[in-house]
Design a protein around this motif. Structure first.
Motif, PDB file in Angstrom:
ATOM      1  N   PHE A  19       0.834  -1.198   0.000  1.00 16.76           N
ATOM      2  CA  PHE A  19       0.000   0.000   0.000  1.00 16.76           C
ATOM      3  C   PHE A  19       0.875   1.256   0.000  1.00 16.76           C
ATOM      4  N   PHE A  20       1.905   1.269   0.846  1.00 14.87           N
ATOM      5  CA  PHE A  20       2.790   2.433   0.934  1.00 14.87           C
ATOM      6  C   PHE A  20       3.700   2.525  -0.287  1.00 14.87           C
ATOM      7  N   CYS A  21       4.068   1.380  -0.824  1.00 14.68           N
ATOM      8  CA  CYS A  21       4.893   1.357  -2.033  1.00 14.68           C
ATOM      9  C   CYS A  21       4.121   1.954  -3.214  1.00 14.68           C
ATOM     10  N   ILE A  22       2.849   1.633  -3.318  1.00 14.33           N
ATOM     11  CA  ILE A  22       2.017   2.169  -4.402  1.00 14.33           C
ATOM     12  C   ILE A  22       1.864   3.681  -4.254  1.00 14.33           C
ATOM     13  N   ILE A  23       1.631   4.144  -3.029  1.00 17.93           N
ATOM     14  CA  ILE A  23       1.503   5.585  -2.792  1.00 17.93           C
ATOM     15  C   ILE A  23       2.785   6.310  -3.185  1.00 17.93           C
ATOM     16  N   ALA A  24       3.943   5.757  -2.752  1.00 18.59           N
ATOM     17  CA  ALA A  24       5.223   6.373  -3.090  1.00 18.59           C
ATOM     18  C   ALA A  24       5.446   6.381  -4.598  1.00 18.59           C
ATOM     19  N   GLY A  25       5.095   5.264  -5.253  1.00 21.99           N
ATOM     20  CA  GLY A  25       5.263   5.179  -6.699  1.00 21.99           C
ATOM     21  C   GLY A  25       4.416   6.203  -7.433  1.00 21.99           C
ATOM     22  N   LEU A  26       3.167   6.371  -7.008  1.00 21.72           N
ATOM     23  CA  LEU A  26       2.278   7.357  -7.627  1.00 21.72           C
ATOM     24  C   LEU A  26       2.796   8.780  -7.412  1.00 21.72           C
ATOM     25  N   LEU A  27       3.339   9.030  -6.211  1.00 21.57           N
ATOM     26  CA  LEU A  27       3.893  10.350  -5.921  1.00 21.57           C
ATOM     27  C   LEU A  27       5.097  10.634  -6.813  1.00 21.57           C
ATOM     28  N   TYR A  28       5.999   9.653  -6.930  1.00 17.54           N
ATOM     29  CA  TYR A  28       7.150   9.798  -7.820  1.00 17.54           C
ATOM     30  C   TYR A  28       6.678  10.091  -9.251  1.00 17.54           C
ATOM     31  N   TRP A  29       5.751   9.311  -9.713  1.00 19.29           N
ATOM     32  CA  TRP A  29       5.262   9.449 -11.098  1.00 19.29           C
ATOM     33  C   TRP A  29       4.672  10.831 -11.325  1.00 19.29           C
ATOM     34  N   LEU A  30       3.872  11.309 -10.362  1.00 20.78           N
ATOM     35  CA  LEU A  30       3.238  12.613 -10.505  1.00 20.78           C
ATOM     36  C   LEU A  30       4.273  13.733 -10.530  1.00 20.78           C
ATOM     37  N   LEU A  31       5.237  13.710  -9.609  1.00 21.92           N
ATOM     38  CA  LEU A  31       6.249  14.766  -9.540  1.00 21.92           C
ATOM     39  C   LEU A  31       7.152  14.749 -10.766  1.00 21.92           C
ATOM     40  N   LEU A  32       7.508  13.556 -11.236  1.00 17.29           N
ATOM     41  CA  LEU A  32       8.344  13.472 -12.437  1.00 17.29           C
ATOM     42  C   LEU A  32       7.561  13.917 -13.674  1.00 17.29           C
ATOM     43  N   ARG A  33       6.273  13.650 -13.675  1.00 16.78           N
ATOM     44  CA  ARG A  33       5.442  14.009 -14.828  1.00 16.78           C
ATOM     45  C   ARG A  33       5.352  15.525 -14.986  1.00 16.78           C
ATOM     46  N   ILE A  34       5.359  16.254 -13.865  1.00 24.09           N
ATOM     47  CA  ILE A  34       5.278  17.719 -13.935  1.00 24.09           C
ATOM     48  C   ILE A  34       6.662  18.360 -13.819  1.00 24.09           C
ATOM     49  N   ASP A  35       7.709  17.532 -13.990  1.00 23.68           N
ATOM     50  CA  ASP A  35       9.094  18.012 -13.949  1.00 23.68           C
ATOM     51  C   ASP A  35       9.489  18.607 -12.602  1.00 23.68           C
ATOM     52  N   ALA A  36       8.871  18.119 -11.534  1.00 21.83           N
ATOM     53  CA  ALA A  36       9.229  18.590 -10.184  1.00 21.83           C
ATOM     54  C   ALA A  36      10.155  17.580  -9.511  1.00 21.83           C
ATOM     55  N   ASP A  37      11.243  17.237 -10.213  1.00 24.42           N
ATOM     56  CA  ASP A  37      12.140  16.198  -9.729  1.00 24.42           C
ATOM     57  C   ASP A  37      12.697  16.510  -8.346  1.00 24.42           C
ATOM     58  N   LEU A  38      13.100  17.753  -8.116  1.00 21.17           N
ATOM     59  CA  LEU A  38      13.741  18.125  -6.854  1.00 21.17           C
ATOM     60  C   LEU A  38      12.815  17.996  -5.660  1.00 21.17           C
ATOM     61  N   VAL A  39      11.523  18.117  -5.894  1.00 20.23           N
ATOM     62  CA  VAL A  39      10.561  18.044  -4.792  1.00 20.23           C
ATOM     63  C   VAL A  39      10.487  16.625  -4.218  1.00 20.23           C
ATOM     64  N   ILE A  40      10.961  15.651  -4.983  1.00 17.81           N
ATOM     65  CA  ILE A  40      10.956  14.267  -4.487  1.00 17.81           C
ATOM     66  C   ILE A  40      11.801  14.141  -3.228  1.00 17.81           C
ATOM     67  N   PHE A  41      12.920  14.852  -3.177  1.00 16.21           N
ATOM     68  CA  PHE A  41      13.841  14.690  -2.054  1.00 16.21           C
ATOM     69  C   PHE A  41      13.243  15.114  -0.709  1.00 16.21           C
ATOM     70  N   PRO A  42      12.510  16.248  -0.625  1.00 12.71           N
ATOM     71  CA  PRO A  42      11.854  16.557   0.649  1.00 12.71           C
ATOM     72  C   PRO A  42      10.852  15.496   1.088  1.00 12.71           C
ATOM     73  N   PHE A  43      10.139  14.902   0.133  1.00 11.76           N
ATOM     74  CA  PHE A  43       9.179  13.869   0.496  1.00 11.76           C
ATOM     75  C   PHE A  43       9.892  12.602   0.988  1.00 11.76           C
ATOM     76  N   ILE A  44      11.038  12.287   0.398  1.00 12.23           N
ATOM     77  CA  ILE A  44      11.823  11.143   0.867  1.00 12.23           C
ATOM     78  C   ILE A  44      12.316  11.393   2.287  1.00 12.23           C
ATOM     79  N   ALA A  45      12.854  12.606   2.515  1.00 10.16           N
ATOM     80  CA  ALA A  45      13.341  12.942   3.853  1.00 10.16           C
ATOM     81  C   ALA A  45      12.203  12.927   4.866  1.00 10.16           C
ATOM     82  N   GLY A  46      11.022  13.379   4.444  1.00  9.02           N
ATOM     83  CA  GLY A  46       9.885  13.403   5.345  1.00  9.02           C
ATOM     84  C   GLY A  46       9.430  12.015   5.771  1.00  9.02           C
ATOM     85  N   PHE A  47       9.775  11.008   4.973  1.00  8.51           N
ATOM     86  CA  PHE A  47       9.398   9.632   5.322  1.00  8.51           C
ATOM     87  C   PHE A  47       9.954   9.242   6.686  1.00  8.51           C
TER      88      PHE A  47
END
Length: 250
Positions: free
Chosen positions: A32-60
């Protein structure tokens, strides 16, 4: 009787053996958490917000203590030679649920503060437009400098927030679940135990960060295994440093 020496290898071994005994329910839960993380990655990469991924990883790492509650309950059942069920991963047991819910609120608030601060810092250096992480960060000196400062400042804030989350949750969650302590007593013992075993707990925190970061950055599908293993290992940490300590003094 001599108390067994706490060992990170032993904790991880316990986590792995517990995972192997509960593979089905553990994988279903962590998927369940893997799917959520995957969807978040896909969404951020789709809108070219690659750098925003790192704060979400740290927030984990801030909210991770919340996510291991179910693994704590299952690990306790395994030690009692009971067969855990999926409901044990998602239901809160015991009479001190208010303490758990308040801790969830505190850690969620820390996560919200961290994400908000990280996005504000991102906006200061890169503006409000999404920015893909490409070769421009290597060839453009201005972008490269902005990236370094963004990682530095957001990293410092993330580190402080994650330390607070670790101090609050690493032992207080199992103390509330297994020993039915109230929130204040559980947090107090958690903080004291971390400082009592500073070197060992620093190594454990570093182990968690390294394993989880590598999984989230380069091998996200492995989260369905890594997450339960570390969750069950967290029970071994509690058992080693609090339960076994008490038993050895009797």
């Amino acid at each position: 009787m001599d108390k067994p020496t706490p060992s990170i290898k032993k904790w991880l071994a316990f986590g792995w053996s517990s995972f192997m005994k509960t593979k089905t329910i553990s994988i279903v839960f962590s998927s369940f958490f893997c799917i959520i993380a995957g969807l978040l990655y896909w969404l951020l990469l789709r809108i070219d917000a690659d750098l925003v991924i790192f704060p979400f990883i740290a927030g984990f790492f801030i909210v991770a203590p919340i996510l291991i509650i179910g693994f704590q309950q299952v690990a306790s059942l395994l030690e009692k030679d009971k067969t855990p069920m999926f409901k044990d991963l998602i239901a809160l047991n015991g009479q001190q649920n208010k303490g758990i819910w308040f801790l969830i609120f505190i850690l969620s608030l820390c996560y919200f503060i961290w994400i908000t601060d990280a996005l504000v810092i991102y906006g200061l250096y890169f503006g409000i437009e999404p920015l893909p992480l490409d070769q421009a960060f290597i060839t453009d000196p201005a972008l490269r400098e902005s990236l370094l400062w963004f990682l530095l400042y957001s990293g410092l804030i993330g580190w402080v927030t994650a330390v607070i989350g670790f101090l609050l949750g690493v032992f207080s969650i199992p103390l509330i679940i297994h020993q039915q302590l109230n929130f204040v007593d559980a947090v107090s013992i958690s903080v004291k135990t971390v400082f009592k075993h500073k070197k060992l707990m620093f190594k454990w925190a570093l182990t968690l960060v390294m394993i989880t970061s590598l999984t989230l950055v380069i091998a996200l599908p492995l989260l369905i295994i890594v997450f339960p293993v570390l969750g069950y290992a967290s029970y071994a940490v509690y058992a080693d440093l609090l339960i076994n300590k008490d038993n050895s003094q009797r």
